[in-house]
Design a protein around this motif. Sequence first.
Motif, short mmCIF file in Angstrom:
data_model
loop_
_atom_site.label_atom_id
_atom_site.label_comp_id
_atom_site.label_asym_id
_atom_site.label_seq_id
_atom_site.Cartn_x
_atom_site.Cartn_y
_atom_site.Cartn_z
N LEU A 82 0.48 -1.17 0.10
CA LEU A 82 0.32 0.22 0.07
C LEU A 82 0.73 1.26 -0.31
O LEU A 82 2.08 1.65 0.72
N LEU A 83 0.74 1.97 -1.14
CA LEU A 83 1.36 3.33 -1.13
C LEU A 83 0.88 4.69 -1.79
O LEU A 83 0.30 3.93 -3.11
N ASP A 84 0.44 5.40 -0.71
CA ASP A 84 -0.36 6.69 -1.42
C ASP A 84 0.74 7.68 -0.69
O ASP A 84 1.46 7.41 0.30
N PHE A 85 0.64 8.68 -1.64
CA PHE A 85 1.11 10.53 -0.90
C PHE A 85 0.63 11.24 -1.17
O PHE A 85 -0.30 10.96 -2.68
N ASP A 86 0.78 12.55 -0.84
CA ASP A 86 0.01 13.81 -1.60
C ASP A 86 1.13 14.82 -1.01
O ASP A 86 1.12 14.93 0.60
N LEU A 87 0.57 15.85 -1.47
CA LEU A 87 1.70 17.17 -1.26
C LEU A 87 0.31 18.04 -2.08
O LEU A 87 -0.12 18.41 -3.02
N VAL A 88 0.23 19.19 -1.40
CA VAL A 88 -0.52 20.33 -1.83
C VAL A 88 0.65 21.60 -0.71
O VAL A 88 1.18 21.59 -0.07
N ASN A 89 0.63 22.53 -1.55
CA ASN A 89 1.63 23.54 -1.43
C ASN A 89 0.56 24.72 -2.36
O ASN A 89 0.37 24.90 -3.71
N ARG A 90 0.64 26.14 -0.98
CA ARG A 90 0.50 27.61 -2.03
C ARG A 90 0.99 28.38 -1.24
O ARG A 90 1.63 28.45 -0.32
N ASP A 91 1.74 28.66 -2.40
CA ASP A 91 2.47 30.07 -2.04
C ASP A 91 1.74 31.28 -2.01
O ASP A 91 0.81 31.72 -3.32
N ASP A 92 1.19 32.00 -1.13
CA ASP A 92 0.39 33.03 -0.90
C ASP A 92 0.10 34.44 -1.94
O ASP A 92 -0.18 35.02 -2.36
N ALA A 93 1.27 34.83 -1.49
CA ALA A 93 2.21 35.77 -2.40
C ALA A 93 1.77 35.68 -3.89
O ALA A 93 1.45 36.64 -4.35
N THR A 94 1.61 34.85 -4.46
CA THR A 94 1.39 34.28 -6.09
C THR A 94 -0.14 34.19 -6.53
O THR A 94 -0.24 33.52 -6.83
N GLY A 95 -0.42 32.67 -5.37
CA GLY A 95 -1.39 32.36 -5.18
C GLY A 95 -1.25 31.29 -6.38
O GLY A 95 -2.27 30.93 -7.30
N MET A 96 -0.09 30.37 -6.82
CA MET A 96 0.28 29.70 -7.03
C MET A 96 -0.12 28.11 -6.57
O MET A 96 1.24 27.81 -5.32
N TRP A 97 -0.37 27.31 -6.99
CA TRP A 97 -0.92 25.44 -6.13
C TRP A 97 -0.08 24.97 -7.17
O TRP A 97 -0.01 24.62 -8.26
N THR A 98 0.33 23.84 -5.99
CA THR A 98 1.22 22.75 -6.32
C THR A 98 0.40 21.72 -5.83
O THR A 98 0.52 21.20 -4.94
N THR A 99 0.05 20.97 -6.62
CA THR A 99 -0.72 19.23 -5.81
C THR A 99 0.09 17.99 -6.51
O THR A 99 -0.31 17.96 -8.09
N ILE A 100 0.24 17.34 -5.86
CA ILE A 100 1.28 15.96 -6.43
C ILE A 100 0.47 14.48 -5.64
O ILE A 100 0.48 14.83 -4.56
N ARG A 101 -0.55 14.15 -6.24
CA ARG A 101 -1.11 13.16 -5.34
C ARG A 101 -0.28 11.89 -6.38
O ARG A 101 -0.72 11.44 -7.14
N GLY A 102 -0.48 10.40 -4.89
CA GLY A 102 -0.65 9.42 -5.56
C GLY A 102 -1.21 7.81 -4.64
O GLY A 102 -1.57 8.52 -3.63
N ARG A 103 -1.86 7.06 -5.48
CA ARG A 103 -3.11 6.35 -4.96
C ARG A 103 -2.91 5.09 -5.53
O ARG A 103 -2.88 4.93 -6.31
#
Lengths: 326, 746
Positions: free
Chosen positions: B74-95
Amino acid sequence: MATRPRLQILILIAAALGLLAPLAAPAQDKAPRKDLVLKGDAVCTRCHDEGEEYPVLSIGKTKHGTLADGRTPTCTSCHGESPTHVNKPADATERPKPDRMFSKASLTPMESRNEACMTCHRRDANRSHWEGSTHQLRDVACTSCHQIHTQHDRVRDKITQTEVCFSCHKEQRAMLNRPSRHPIPEGKVVCSDCHNPHGSVGPKLVKRDSVNETCYTCHMEKRGPFVHNHEPVSEDCMNCHNPHGTVVENLLKARAPFLCHQCHTPHGPNVPTLLGRPASSSFPSVTGGKNPINITQGRGCLNCHTEVHGSNNPSVTNPTPQFRLR
Amino acid sequence: MKSSRPPLSPIFLALAAAAVAAPAQAQQSPEVAALANPDRASLSAGIVAGSGTEKDRTIFGQYNGLRKDDVNWLLDFDLVNRDDATGMWTTIRGRNLGLDSRELGLTLQRQGDWRFTVDYSELVHHEIRTLNTGMQNPGSTNPSIVRLGTPGTGTDWDLSLKRTNLGLSGDKWISNNMQFELTFKNEDKDGARMWARGYDCASYVCSGATGAGVTKWALIPVPEPVNFNTKQIEAKFNYVGEKFFMSAGYYGSFFTNTNGAVTPTVPNQLNGPFNITTGVSPLATLNPAVAGGTSLQDVLQLPMALYPDNQAHQLYASGNYAFTKSTRSTFKLAYTHATQDEDFLSMGLTGAPAGRSNLGGVLDTTLAQLGVTSRLTPKLSLVGDVRYEKRDDKTPIALYNIEQTTLWNNGRVSSEKVNAKGEASYLFPAATRATVGVDYEQLTRELPPATLTGPDRVIIAGISGLRGETQEVTLRGELRRSIGETFTGSIGVGHSERTGSDWFSLTTATYGQSMSYDQIYNRTGTFPFNIADRKRDKAKVTADWMPTERLSLQFVGEYGQDKYDPPSQNSLREGYMDIVSLDAAYAFSDKWKMTLYGSLGHQSINEADRAAYVADTKNRSTAAGLKLDGKVSPVLDLGAGVTFVEDITEYALSPDSASSASNITQNAIGLPNTKFSQTWFSFYAKFAATPQTDLRFDLWHVISKLDEWSWGYNGIPFTYSDNTTLTLNPNQEVTFVGVRFITRFK
């Protein structure tokens, strides 16, 4: 809710900051409060916080809380200016509710609730046909399905989306665990893969313009056209299939020969019969492939009429493929 | 339900103090940031082990990736990041990365400006039954049939289909009013699925006598080889005006099949047709040396067409317009050009009519839709909607069929469909809205040429008549209370009637004549249910009740009945359904909650083959579930649940007055019920070892039972002519235990 150790720390922080405050800014006792999460939220966050029934500060974790996007709303964009709620009238015994409330028990009219969302989200192509859609006409509020103040909106997660849809669609809930089904419980196919709950041009809110065009997005091989078409197939897949789940293989609504006999003259006459089941005395005299077992067991009629979705075999020699035999 | 909290929460006290103490502070306080910052990163890794063998997991493991192996990662991961100054979202997800149902996705988004997403996923569907056969190369385009001496002594094959998806999508706001969206999806679908071929060789095809030693009938398994690719691309511009929204775009979809035909190699001896009655398997010769005839072996070795490549291109404009704040419209115009022109020879198919190297299939579809909704007064709303769709089949006609001296063409069917809807609703006191509506559908189908001779002839077999036009009118009404502090609900009814034009006779004596219901009436004729007259009644009741803050109850009841009236007593006669469902949710405390549901539904179909039988098929479906979740301590969450589904179908056969004596006897023998049930127990415990790490334990116990007779009954398998069988463990029971370690990095 904060845990007790956390509560104590918070009180200590508050107390410390409170003691220092007069020293740091003795002239600012009446200064305007700062916004905490959204632009202009101070009017609300002076009373409301994360301990609410619907925690308010975690909206900062959502797209609505992205301040760099100048389009994002503030509390009153959705809940209204609510002047009597902000400043309770002197003669009021209870503080009046905000202009717009979105909870299940709210008395705010649905049009008003949804307009709060559609004011901005009308710009989205997926919602171009919200007006006049079944959900709009049946008073389904956006917040009936969506959770606004949380980072994890259940209906936008493939694993939990069905729980939201099944809160109304009970018949589909009963079907999805049948042995012939789409991988819906596994979250590999979800309701919104086939339906656009925000409105569509097709029937039953299907995502594309018709049932078949929606099915073809995953089952494009059935589109044809073929040399030998099977007209009910190209008219509507749901003439024969129930996409939400059945006990018959290949999501068929009924098993052959019964399904086929709803349109076609049976071979025979034959009564559906099983191997291993006693047969009538006349049965052994039935010869050839058109016997009651071969239309009942295995793939039923499809044992021979294999290409039931259509055959592209052009052969004009016998046996000709027009009966979708090859 | 409201949480119980003091008038001023501790968080509020801290936040208020912070706000008062540092009014000029530009940054969020750590407390607020922790509550409002979306950044997170987590990794979940573990192992899951199951009991039994693969055969015990075929129903449970159709899609979840847990069928083949006893132990899985079983291997899952997720990453969410928001740069508040620019409104830049980075989302990476594995299920499900350790399973064959894995998913991986990346989204980059500068909110309000642009977005880019890439998704990759795999999904394997495992057939629940196992193929036991002597066949060589099953699932290829050239399987070789080998007859087994005894059923069940061959090689086991588990057929499966694997889908591999790659999706790319993105959008960009070009200006304040204009957005561009692009989506692309590529899917490969590989594997094999169950197919077969059978033939009762007509005398004009196979000459010679028929008997236990010389047969003109055989049924062989031929799994369909699947090597598909589909591509879909959609590009559109969205224009947003003050009152006007429009999307204009292109949608293209392309299907490619690596294989054109499957051509089995068949031995010249297989089981004769009589083995099905005697239980023995006499070898019968498929290839008797009969001068001038074609043998059954030859016929069974002819290529079977696989799905041809096809493609479609659609241009569309879709959107809405607000005449006023209370009167709005929606619209769509679309034109689709679909073709199928794969070369017959490249598919491995020969024998096309002279002058045709491919079908030249062309299907052009035009769609137009216009809807208007208006709230005339705060209480009165009106809705109107019209949809028109024309499918223009421009496929050229050619002579594709020669049966002895009988000739006929390929079929093509153009159609036009009009749907219209009108609805009015009025808001009465007590927040009760009354709605009445009418729906109309008219479907016009192209009929074949009214001739039995000549080059235009088209044959449609197995039915007695067609209908050029059907109309269906639905009247419906509903009372709904959508707003209420403790109770909401609705009650709705609808009645539909479908009628149509006169019938196009397919009977030889009157072929092509337009005949009224009375003229074409034939008690034992067969007319398709989808064009027969039909009356439909529907009703639905819903109720939501929250008697206390801790308890909510929901009831849904539905009923529907169809009555068909084709000009015969055959085919589909009646359909029926009902379902009642009750849901309850109760919060024992802020820490312990329970949900409970149960539903019971019935469906039935009445249909007839008057020469043989009348079938009254009844289905009963039961579903129930109970789930309990709680927080035992600040660091320990527990949950348990059970779901149960049961589906029983009863095939009640009875003779008709036209049934023969033997058929009366066979009807009395009838068919057994089929039954499916599944009970799923689940339990989990999640222990917060540290503020950043959890340990989760899952336990599932699943009992699946499928008792049905398609592939065997009473211990006797259904066998193909080569003794191939399909088997399934009808009583499957499996236990899975999973442990996973979850760590959060932010």
